[in-house]
Scaffold this motif. Structure first.
Motif, PDB file in Angstrom:
ATOM      1  N   VAL A 268     -42.983 -32.874   5.022  1.00 36.14           N
ATOM      2  CA  VAL A 268     -44.154 -32.110   5.438  1.00 36.14           C
ATOM      3  C   VAL A 268     -44.675 -32.615   6.777  1.00 36.14           C
ATOM      4  CG1 VAL A 268     -46.542 -31.531   4.864  1.00 36.14           C
ATOM      5  CG2 VAL A 268     -44.791 -31.508   3.073  1.00 36.14           C
ATOM      6  N   GLU A 269     -44.809 -33.914   6.902  1.00 40.32           N
ATOM      7  CA  GLU A 269     -45.342 -34.488   8.149  1.00 40.32           C
ATOM      8  C   GLU A 269     -44.433 -34.196   9.333  1.00 40.32           C
ATOM      9  OE1 GLU A 269     -47.600 -38.196   5.844  1.00 40.32           O
ATOM     10  OE2 GLU A 269     -45.631 -38.475   6.769  1.00 40.32           O
ATOM     11  N   ASN A 270     -43.123 -34.366   9.141  1.00 42.61           N
ATOM     12  CA  ASN A 270     -42.177 -34.122  10.237  1.00 42.61           C
ATOM     13  C   ASN A 270     -42.115 -32.643  10.611  1.00 42.61           C
ATOM     14  OD1 ASN A 270     -41.482 -36.853  10.456  1.00 42.61           O
ATOM     15  ND2 ASN A 270     -39.872 -36.671   8.913  1.00 42.61           N
ATOM     16  N   ASP A 271     -42.187 -31.798   9.611  1.00 39.08           N
ATOM     17  CA  ASP A 271     -42.165 -30.357   9.850  1.00 39.08           C
ATOM     18  C   ASP A 271     -43.391 -29.918  10.642  1.00 39.08           C
ATOM     19  OD1 ASP A 271     -41.512 -27.533   9.465  1.00 39.08           O
ATOM     20  OD2 ASP A 271     -43.106 -27.549   7.963  1.00 39.08           O
ATOM     21  N   LEU A 272     -44.578 -30.350  10.207  1.00 39.37           N
ATOM     22  CA  LEU A 272     -45.811 -29.882  10.834  1.00 39.37           C
ATOM     23  C   LEU A 272     -45.974 -30.378  12.264  1.00 39.37           C
ATOM     24  CD1 LEU A 272     -48.351 -30.052   7.868  1.00 39.37           C
ATOM     25  CD2 LEU A 272     -47.297 -28.026   8.889  1.00 39.37           C
ATOM     26  N   LYS A 273     -45.330 -31.477  12.600  1.00 39.54           N
ATOM     27  CA  LYS A 273     -45.386 -31.951  13.987  1.00 39.54           C
ATOM     28  C   LYS A 273     -44.778 -30.936  14.954  1.00 39.54           C
ATOM     29  CE  LYS A 273     -45.164 -36.876  12.783  1.00 39.54           C
ATOM     30  NZ  LYS A 273     -44.290 -38.080  12.753  1.00 39.54           N
TER      31      LYS A 273
END
Length: 520
Positions: A268-273
């Motif tokens: 989730v964190e990597n995607d939203l970046k």
């Protein structure tokens, strides 16, 4: 080979881990739709690809390179302006599951051996003209435990939307089946007749219960539907689909707990970046982020999810699982990090109250839920980075949004503790519900958290009848979060009196209903 290397390899094998491989491939425009990258078909730059944890983007030629290990899946995150190919069942094809030796042995079959990693794992996308205004169809918990219940689902819900127009995709919010994973294929056969691309996510009744770890609990699910964690874009909307069931429960190894593994949160964190901040972020999972009772969700995971969402002003989450319908709003008091609250829509289910209740004229259980919400499904209407939601009761007209209850007869001139009740299925405490009698003045109804008397009446009929009824007794009533009450005017003339209700939802739409009571 020295002793240290032998020990390390043995350790990896013992823990079920495998060394990482390096995957390569292209995301490309599949101009002829054959699923293969032909020489004249160019790659697409800037498209996100993930292994379920890391997220990278393709280079100027559409090429990517990403590590992958046994148990992971490679998946493309569909960009706006393109569509995913679908198989004969209308299931989107956006992934490659990597299982060199196949899934571990389980009660239900998992993924067949995929063998060595191909030299190139390519992802086909089809150019499409996507509008910023569009509609998606949402199903909560089909959850059939038998073939008969699959038929109830197919005949009572799917048939109503088969061949639907002007809806771009569908999504089922978990519990696609009820523990018997052999019913995945009958479920797929039912859902494909809707005729639109259909996304799915995993519920707590879709798992391999004999799995030794959470990472292995989705093997049969993934064999049918692909990875349990993925994302895609449509218009100005970015959708993230997640498995939020930790099984076995990390606290005691029994049952399950709502939450996420470290690799999921990293995803989730990597995607939203890589997502622009002006997008609408829609999260979809099975277990709600919060429940009013008990401890169903790991607080630290919700807090970390909220931190990842902090840069985004427009957000929405979708859940099911509860077999009721509810609107939740998370504020700073709940750990949300923005002024504008986060809205979670806990969607009413297509199985309703687990296929219980009387049988209708077609022999299908009515299956009203414990809070008085009839079984049904939702439409989410997107307009840029904004949205609105409609709930459609299965087998009823679109404008049936409020269930009314009033006594049939009341003593004229005598005060009564009975009341007029309005169950506004999509409502919340923040909404306005009003009523009037005989075209009189509109008056506000009082929001109450009580049991819906209409549902109470239907349930207790099972306990008071002297003749066995067809079907199965419904679950006991619970307090509804979308119920309003008004006093009954008794000092009117004898005879029938008409009660009108109007409910204004959070989007400004007005919904109406009417009933009567009699004074004698």
């Amino acid at each position: 080979m020295n002793t240290l290397k032998i020990t390390l390899i043995a350790g990896l094998l013992a823990t079920g881990l495998s060394a990482q491989e390096q995957a390569k491939g292209y995301v490309f425009e599949d101009l002829n739709g054959n699923g293969k990258k032909d020489r004249n078909e160019k790659g697409i730059a800037g498209v996100s690809v993930t292994n379920g944890e890391d997220v990278i983007t393709t280079d100027a030629k559409g090429k990517y390179e990403l590590s992958v290990k046994d148990g992971q899946a490679l998946a493309v995150i569909k960009p706006a302006g393109y569509t995913l190919p679908v198989d004969e069942n209308n299931l989107p094809q956006f992934y490659y599951s990597y299982r060199p030796e196949g899934s571990p042995t389980s009660d239900f079959k998992g993924i067949a051996p995929t063998g060595k990693l191909p030299k190139s794992v390519n992802f086909a996308l089809l150019p499409a003209q996507e509008q910023d205004s569009f509609t998606a169809l949402i199903f909560g918990d089909p959850q059939p435990y038998t073939q008969e219940e699959v038929d109830f689902f197919a005949q009572g819900v799917v048939a109503e939307v088969a061949g639907i127009q002007d809806v771009v995709f569908g999504l089922s919010l978990g519990d696609l089946v009820g523990n018997n994973l052999d019913l995945f294929n009958p479920y797929i056969d039912a859902i494909k007749s809707v005729g639109i691309p259909w996304f799915n996510l995993m519920g707590n009744h879709d798992m391999n219960f004999d799995a030794a770890s959470d990472q292995l609990s989705d093997e049969t699910y993934e064999a049918h539907f692909g990875p349990a964690n993925y994302a895609f874009n449509y218009g100005a909307v970015h959708v993230i689909v997640l498995d939020d069931i930790l099984y076995p429960d990390p606290r005691d190894g029994k049952g399950y707990w709502g939450g996420f593994r470290e690799d999921q949160l990293q995803f989730v964190e990597n995607d939203l970046k890589l997502v622009p901040n002006d997008k609408l972020i829609v999260l979809a999972f099975h277990i709600p982020l919060s429940e009013p009772e008990g401890d169903p969700f790991r607080d630290a995971d919700r807090e970390r999810l909220f931190k990842a969402l902090a840069p985004f002003e427009n957000t929405l989450s979708l859940s099911a699982h509860t077999h009721i319908q509810r609107q939740d709003y998370f504020t700073k008091e709940d750990g949300w990090l923005r002024e504008k609250p986060h809205h979670e829509y806990n969607v009413g289910t297509t199985s309703g109250d687990w296929y219980s209740g009387k049988l209708n004229a077609e022999g299908i259980p009515v299956s009203t839920m414990r809070d008085g919400t009839p079984k049904g499904y939702a439409f989410i209407h997107f307009d840029g980075n904004q949205y609105s939601v409609d709930y459609k009761v299965a087998g009823k007209p679109e404008d049936f949004q409020v269930e009314l209850f009033a006594p049939k007869v009341v003593a004229q001139g005598r005060n009564t503790k009975a009341g007029i009740y309005a169950n506004f299925f999509m409502g919340s405490a923040a909404d306005t519900v009003e009523y009037r009698v005989d075209n009189g003045e509109w008056k506000p109804m009082q929001y109450v958290e009580e049991q819906d008397p209409s549902y109470e009446l239907s349930v207790y009929e099972w306990d008071t009848t002297e003749t066995l009824m067809e079907g199965r007794r419904s679950s006991n009533p619970i307090n509804s979060t979308h119920l309003w009450r008004g006093n009954i005017p008794a000092k009117l003339k004898k005879g029938s009196h008409r009660v009108e209700i109007r409910a204004t939802d959070q989007y400004g739409k007005i919904h109406t209903g009417a009933t009567t009571y009699r004074l004698e």
